[in-house]
Design a protein around this motif. Structure first.
Motif, mmCIF file in Angstrom:
data_model
loop_
_atom_site.group_PDB
_atom_site.id
_atom_site.type_symbol
_atom_site.label_atom_id
_atom_site.label_comp_id
_atom_site.label_asym_id
_atom_site.label_seq_id
_atom_site.Cartn_x
_atom_site.Cartn_y
_atom_site.Cartn_z
ATOM 1 N N LEU A 4 27.532 6.073 78.022
ATOM 2 C CA LEU A 4 27.833 4.652 78.184
ATOM 3 C C LEU A 4 27.518 3.963 76.865
ATOM 4 N N GLY A 5 28.482 3.235 76.354
ATOM 5 C CA GLY A 5 28.267 2.421 75.166
ATOM 6 C C GLY A 5 28.220 0.964 75.577
ATOM 7 N N LEU A 6 27.166 0.278 75.208
ATOM 8 C CA LEU A 6 27.042 -1.156 75.458
ATOM 9 C C LEU A 6 27.177 -1.882 74.131
ATOM 10 N N ALA A 7 28.167 -2.756 74.049
ATOM 11 C CA ALA A 7 28.428 -3.513 72.826
ATOM 12 C C ALA A 7 27.725 -4.862 72.935
ATOM 13 N N TYR A 8 26.791 -5.114 72.045
ATOM 14 C CA TYR A 8 25.988 -6.332 72.063
ATOM 15 C C TYR A 8 26.460 -7.337 71.028
ATOM 16 N N TYR A 9 26.102 -8.593 71.271
ATOM 17 C CA TYR A 9 26.311 -9.654 70.286
ATOM 18 C C TYR A 9 25.190 -10.664 70.442
ATOM 19 N N ASN A 10 25.016 -11.480 69.416
ATOM 20 C CA ASN A 10 24.019 -12.539 69.447
ATOM 21 C C ASN A 10 24.778 -13.853 69.644
ATOM 22 N N PRO A 11 24.682 -14.484 70.828
ATOM 23 C CA PRO A 11 25.450 -15.701 71.094
ATOM 24 C C PRO A 11 25.217 -16.820 70.079
ATOM 25 N N LEU A 48 33.447 -7.980 78.484
ATOM 26 C CA LEU A 48 32.828 -8.674 79.613
ATOM 27 C C LEU A 48 33.085 -10.170 79.522
ATOM 28 N N ALA A 49 33.129 -10.821 80.678
ATOM 29 C CA ALA A 49 33.305 -12.271 80.740
ATOM 30 C C ALA A 49 32.074 -12.963 80.160
ATOM 31 N N GLU A 50 32.206 -14.243 79.910
ATOM 32 C CA GLU A 50 31.097 -15.041 79.386
ATOM 33 C C GLU A 50 29.918 -15.016 80.370
ATOM 34 N N PRO A 51 28.684 -14.969 79.866
ATOM 35 C CA PRO A 51 27.510 -14.938 80.741
ATOM 36 C C PRO A 51 27.455 -16.094 81.750
ATOM 37 N N LYS A 52 28.073 -17.244 81.437
ATOM 38 C CA LYS A 52 28.062 -18.374 82.378
ATOM 39 C C LYS A 52 28.772 -18.014 83.681
ATOM 40 N N ASP A 53 29.602 -16.975 83.667
ATOM 41 C CA ASP A 53 30.336 -16.556 84.853
ATOM 42 C C ASP A 53 29.670 -15.393 85.596
ATOM 43 N N TYR A 71 20.764 -11.240 84.377
ATOM 44 C CA TYR A 71 19.474 -10.838 84.939
ATOM 45 C C TYR A 71 18.344 -11.066 83.947
ATOM 46 N N THR A 72 18.583 -10.752 82.695
ATOM 47 C CA THR A 72 17.534 -10.871 81.682
ATOM 48 C C THR A 72 17.845 -11.990 80.699
ATOM 49 N N GLU A 73 16.808 -12.520 80.116
ATOM 50 C CA GLU A 73 16.971 -13.474 79.027
ATOM 51 C C GLU A 73 16.707 -12.716 77.735
ATOM 52 N N ALA A 74 17.653 -12.785 76.829
ATOM 53 C CA ALA A 74 17.519 -12.035 75.587
ATOM 54 C C ALA A 74 18.274 -12.749 74.475
ATOM 55 N N LYS A 75 17.929 -12.408 73.246
ATOM 56 C CA LYS A 75 18.658 -12.958 72.107
ATOM 57 C C LYS A 75 20.029 -12.323 71.987
ATOM 58 N N GLU A 76 20.157 -11.091 72.466
ATOM 59 C CA GLU A 76 21.437 -10.399 72.436
ATOM 60 C C GLU A 76 21.972 -10.258 73.846
ATOM 61 N N MET A 77 23.299 -10.310 73.969
ATOM 62 C CA MET A 77 23.961 -10.175 75.267
ATOM 63 C C MET A 77 24.963 -9.026 75.187
ATOM 64 N N VAL A 78 25.190 -8.372 76.308
ATOM 65 C CA VAL A 78 26.229 -7.351 76.370
ATOM 66 C C VAL A 78 27.569 -8.063 76.439
ATOM 67 N N GLY A 79 28.463 -7.735 75.528
ATOM 68 C CA GLY A 79 29.777 -8.362 75.496
ATOM 69 C C GLY A 79 30.897 -7.397 75.850
ATOM 70 N N GLY A 80 30.574 -6.120 75.914
ATOM 71 C CA GLY A 80 31.572 -5.119 76.244
ATOM 72 C C GLY A 80 30.903 -3.807 76.584
ATOM 73 N N MET A 81 31.697 -2.903 77.156
ATOM 74 C CA MET A 81 31.166 -1.591 77.497
ATOM 75 C C MET A 81 32.273 -0.562 77.384
ATOM 76 N N PHE A 82 31.868 0.679 77.184
ATOM 77 C CA PHE A 82 32.829 1.776 77.192
ATOM 78 C C PHE A 82 32.124 3.035 77.665
ATOM 79 N N ILE A 83 32.899 3.960 78.183
ATOM 80 C CA ILE A 83 32.392 5.269 78.570
ATOM 81 C C ILE A 83 33.232 6.299 77.832
ATOM 82 N N ILE A 84 32.548 7.199 77.159
ATOM 83 C CA ILE A 84 33.220 8.265 76.430
ATOM 84 C C ILE A 84 32.726 9.611 76.944
#
Length: 122
Positions: A4-11, A48-53, A71-84
């Protein structure tokens, strides 16, 4: 093995970018996504949709309690995912390095977390 790949970003960093810079960055993603798909090793990929949704479900008193937001409060958010699917960890890392969040978007705080999956129903 599947990963599982989780793609993060800093909002905050992403929001501070100029709209033209965001567009220039995002326009580079489709060719990288296609390169990754062309390996035949990508099983699933999604933004992934915006965290507000988002909603969160937690067990409370034998029932699911539903609340707004991540669920969590963080400086980074998951913005996408992939499975390889990869033969080994090195191949998984090579494939994940093709993802836009692993090669672009430093100004937006992009990054990828790669997690081996113990069990996968496909």
């Amino acid at each position: 093995m599947k990963y599982l790949g989780l793609a993060y970003y800093n909002p905050e960093k992403f929001a501070a970018m100029a709209p033209a810079d965001v567009q220039a960055l995002v326009s580079q993603c489709p060719p990288l996504d296609e390169k990754m798909r062309a390996t035949g090793k990508m099983l699933v990929s999604a933004s992934l949709a915006e965290p507000k949704d988002w909603v969160t479900l937690r067990p409370r008193g034998g029932k699911s309690q539903i609340t707004d937001g991540p669920y969590t409060e963080a400086k980074e958010m998951v913005g996408g995912m992939f499975i390889i699917e990869a033969d080994n960890r090195d191949e998984a890392q090579r494939l994940a390095a093709m993802h836009p969040a692993a090669t672009l978007g430093e100004a937006g705080g992009w990054g990828v977390e790669l997690i081996p999956l113990d069990f996968f129903l496909g």
